[in-house]
Design an enzyme around this catalytic site. Structure first.
Site, PDB file in Angstrom:
ATOM      1  N   GLY A  10      50.735  42.567  75.201  1.00  0.00           N
ATOM      2  CA  GLY A  10      50.637  42.135  76.599  1.00  0.00           C
ATOM      3  C   GLY A  10      49.914  40.800  76.708  1.00  0.00           C
ATOM      4  O   GLY A  10      50.268  39.952  77.538  1.00  0.00           O
ATOM      5  N   SER A  65      41.900  41.599  85.789  1.00  0.00           N
ATOM      6  CA  SER A  65      42.656  41.502  84.548  1.00  0.00           C
ATOM      7  C   SER A  65      42.465  40.128  83.920  1.00  0.00           C
ATOM      8  O   SER A  65      42.771  39.103  84.528  1.00  0.00           O
ATOM      9  CB  SER A  65      44.150  41.733  84.834  1.00  0.00           C
ATOM     10  N   ASP A 108      39.570  49.157  77.346  1.00  0.00           N
ATOM     11  CA  ASP A 108      40.268  49.537  76.117  1.00  0.00           C
ATOM     12  C   ASP A 108      39.559  50.651  75.349  1.00  0.00           C
ATOM     13  O   ASP A 108      40.124  51.235  74.421  1.00  0.00           O
ATOM     14  CB  ASP A 108      40.428  48.314  75.200  1.00  0.00           C
ATOM     15  N   LYS A 157      49.045  50.493  80.266  1.00  0.00           N
ATOM     16  CA  LYS A 157      48.750  49.891  78.961  1.00  0.00           C
ATOM     17  C   LYS A 157      49.934  50.152  78.024  1.00  0.00           C
ATOM     18  O   LYS A 157      51.037  50.456  78.462  1.00  0.00           O
ATOM     19  CB  LYS A 157      47.433  50.461  78.425  1.00  0.00           C
ATOM     20  N   ARG A 212      45.471  52.511  70.210  1.00  0.00           N
ATOM     21  CA  ARG A 212      44.164  53.062  70.579  1.00  0.00           C
ATOM     22  C   ARG A 212      44.221  54.584  70.767  1.00  0.00           C
ATOM     23  O   ARG A 212      43.243  55.281  70.501  1.00  0.00           O
ATOM     24  CB  ARG A 212      43.613  52.366  71.818  1.00  0.00           C
TER      25      ARG A 212
HETATM   26  C1  S3P Z   1      43.077  41.522  77.217  1.00  0.00           C
HETATM   27  C2  S3P Z   1      42.847  41.969  78.495  1.00  0.00           C
HETATM   28  C3  S3P Z   1      42.926  43.386  78.885  1.00  0.00           C
HETATM   29  C4  S3P Z   1      42.889  44.322  77.675  1.00  0.00           C
HETATM   30  C5  S3P Z   1      43.793  43.837  76.573  1.00  0.00           C
HETATM   31  C6  S3P Z   1      43.390  42.441  76.123  1.00  0.00           C
HETATM   32  C7  S3P Z   1      42.988  40.068  76.956  1.00  0.00           C
HETATM   33  O1  S3P Z   1      44.133  43.599  79.585  1.00  0.00           O
HETATM   34  O2  S3P Z   1      43.242  45.623  78.062  1.00  0.00           O
HETATM   35  O3  S3P Z   1      43.720  44.716  75.464  1.00  0.00           O
HETATM   36  O4  S3P Z   1      42.916  39.680  75.771  1.00  0.00           O
HETATM   37  O5  S3P Z   1      42.980  39.297  77.912  1.00  0.00           O
HETATM   38  P1  S3P Z   1      44.271  43.344  81.170  1.00  0.00           P
HETATM   39  O6  S3P Z   1      44.121  41.915  81.430  1.00  0.00           O
HETATM   40  O7  S3P Z   1      45.642  43.846  81.501  1.00  0.00           O
HETATM   41  O8  S3P Z   1      43.192  44.170  81.793  1.00  0.00           O
END
Ligand code: S3P
Length: 434
Positions: free
Chosen positions: A93, A166, A314, A341, A387
């Site tokens: 993501g 986020s 996380d 997630k 995870r």
């Molecule tokens: C992350 C942000 C988080 C986290 C992901 C890594 C990042 O996600 O859950 O594992 O590196 O910016 P969200 O921005 O969707 O909360």
């Protein structure tokens, strides 16, 4: 493929956790957009970060791997080139959302996709502010799901208030803001991890942080530099919790990044009664780091919600495991983000831990766990979520039971050496059918 994990007794000695996933992604992306060379020490060679490397290579950045060190020859803010083929963010993501911010401001066309899980995850949270800045993005489900095509365009700066806390949304908008002339501001309801702000400033951008708002000034000259990636607290959490719940454990977890936007898990474990000592607290490339000595201790249930949630989002799957061994009830609220997630982590953890005999109840935005039930061994599924997979291994160690974990390959997304480490600690890898 499956793996058998058998809880065998105390965790003793030391563990050095691999590099931080969030910092590793950003070091490659920012290094590519900078002028000159960026050396990345302690880079996480997990599949997610390798997806970022491969996308940035396709966009024209030279990323070299020399043993443990990764170096990036940056092309400068305006130097990326149109890729010949579709970019694949795999399961990541962070890769997809941060790159959408970058691609929105390029004078060329790109198509971005991901694996089955990522193609189901919401992208509108990022495309909405980018469209507001003038980006041309289209794709499935009204341009809200990958694959997405991006016709980069001239962006105008924006002031955006995100409905979700986020770091991926915040970073995507700030990255797009680098290509717009003027100031781009993002405000979020609670503060999410701030690695983008810290690293962009270190690369030379003007970044102004006020409360939950961040402003970046567009068209900066970014300068390549050395980045030392701290160990990932999200990976450390598995061992901090394992050592807390397995009687007789005494473990030194080395090189843990303790950026305050990530340490919600340490605050909660402390509230639960964990015995942790911070040793040798230091600063590495603008990120605070410490070694943490953890000894087994009786835990008690906690209630959490609100601003702490983005600071431990996380870690909630493995926190659910800690709660199984705590006295009393643990309640997690305000964590509906877990449902979007890599898998629906509320549903997955509830299903798998219940199958081992745990008293866990899913809520729309979290779960309720009553600790102290005897668990029994059995087969569990990773749901192809790294995870979830690692959390279930820690449940086996904590309960001293044997768990047969289906599809553990996903662990390589963020912690490729996790099973080896469990084996080295002598705490329970029984069989590994590759
Ligand atoms: C992350 C942000 C988080 C986290 C992901 C890594 C990042 O996600 O859950 O594992 O590196 O910016 P969200 O921005 O969707 O909360």
């Amino acid at each position: 493929m499956s793996v058998k994990i058998q809880g065998k007794g105390p965790l003793r000695g030391e563990v050095s956790v691999p590099g931080d996933k969030s910092v590793s992604h950003r070091a490659v992306i920012f290094g590519a957009l900078a002028e000159g060379r960026t050396e990345i020490e302690g880079f996480l060679f997990g599949e997610d970060c390798l997806s970022t490397v491969s996308c940035m290579r396709q966009l024209g950045a030279a990323v070299h791997v020399n043993g443990e060190t990764v170096s990036v020859d940056g092309v400068g803010l305006t130097g990326l080139k149109e890729p010949e083929n579709i970019l694949d963010a795999g399961n990541s993501g962070t890769t997809a959302r941060l790159l959408l911010g970058v691609l929105a401001g390029q004078p060329f066309y790109t198509v971005l996709t991901g694996d089955g899980s990522l193609r189901r995850r919401p992208m509108s949270r990022v495309t909405k502010p980018l469209l507001q800045m003038g980006a041309a993005i289209s794709g499935r489900a009204g341009g809200t799901l990958l694959p997405l095509s991006v016709q980069g365009s001239h962006l105008t700066p924006t002031t955006y208030t995100s409905p979700v806390a986020s770091a991926q949304v915040k970073s995507a908008v700030l990255l797009a803001g680098l290509f717009a002339e003027g100031e781009t501001t993002v405000t979020e309801p609670e503060k999410s991890r701030d690695h983008t702000e810290r690293m962009l400033a270190a690369f030379g951008a003007a970044v102004d942080v006020r409360g939950n708002s961040v402003t970046v000034t567009g068209r900066p000259k970014l300068q390549g530099r050395t980045v030392r990636v701290p160990g990932d607290i999200s990976s450390a959490a598995f061992f901090l919790i394992a050592a807390s719940i397995v009687p007789g454990s005494d473990l030194l977890v080395r090189n843990v990044g303790i950026n305050p936007t990530r340490t919600g898990i340490l605050d909660v474990l402390t509230e639960m009664g964990a015995d942790m000592e911070y040793i040798n607290t230091r600063d590495e490339s603008g990120e605070p780091v410490a070694d943490i000595r953890v000894k087994a201790a009786p835990l008690r249930g906690v209630e959490i919600g609100g601003e702490i949630i983005p600071r431990l989002i996380d870690e909630l799957p493995v926190l659910a495991v800690a709660a199984l061994f705590a006295k009393g009830e643990t309640v997690v609220r305000d964590a509906a983000e877990l449902r979007v997630k890599e898998t629906d982590r509320i549903a997955a953890m509830t299903e798998e831990l219940s199958s081992l005999g745990a008293d866990i109840e899913a809520r729309d935005d979290g779960f309720i766990i009553r600790g102290g039930r005897m668990l029994t061994g059995g087969s569990v599924k990773s749901h192809d979520d790294h995870r979830v997979a690692m959390s279930l291994c820690i449940a086996a160690l904590g309960a001293g039971i044997t768990v047969d974990l289906d599809s553990p390959d996903c662990i390589a997304i963020s912690y490729p050496s996790f099973l080896e480490t469990i084996k080295t600690l002598g705490s329970g890898l029984q069989e590994w059918d590759k």
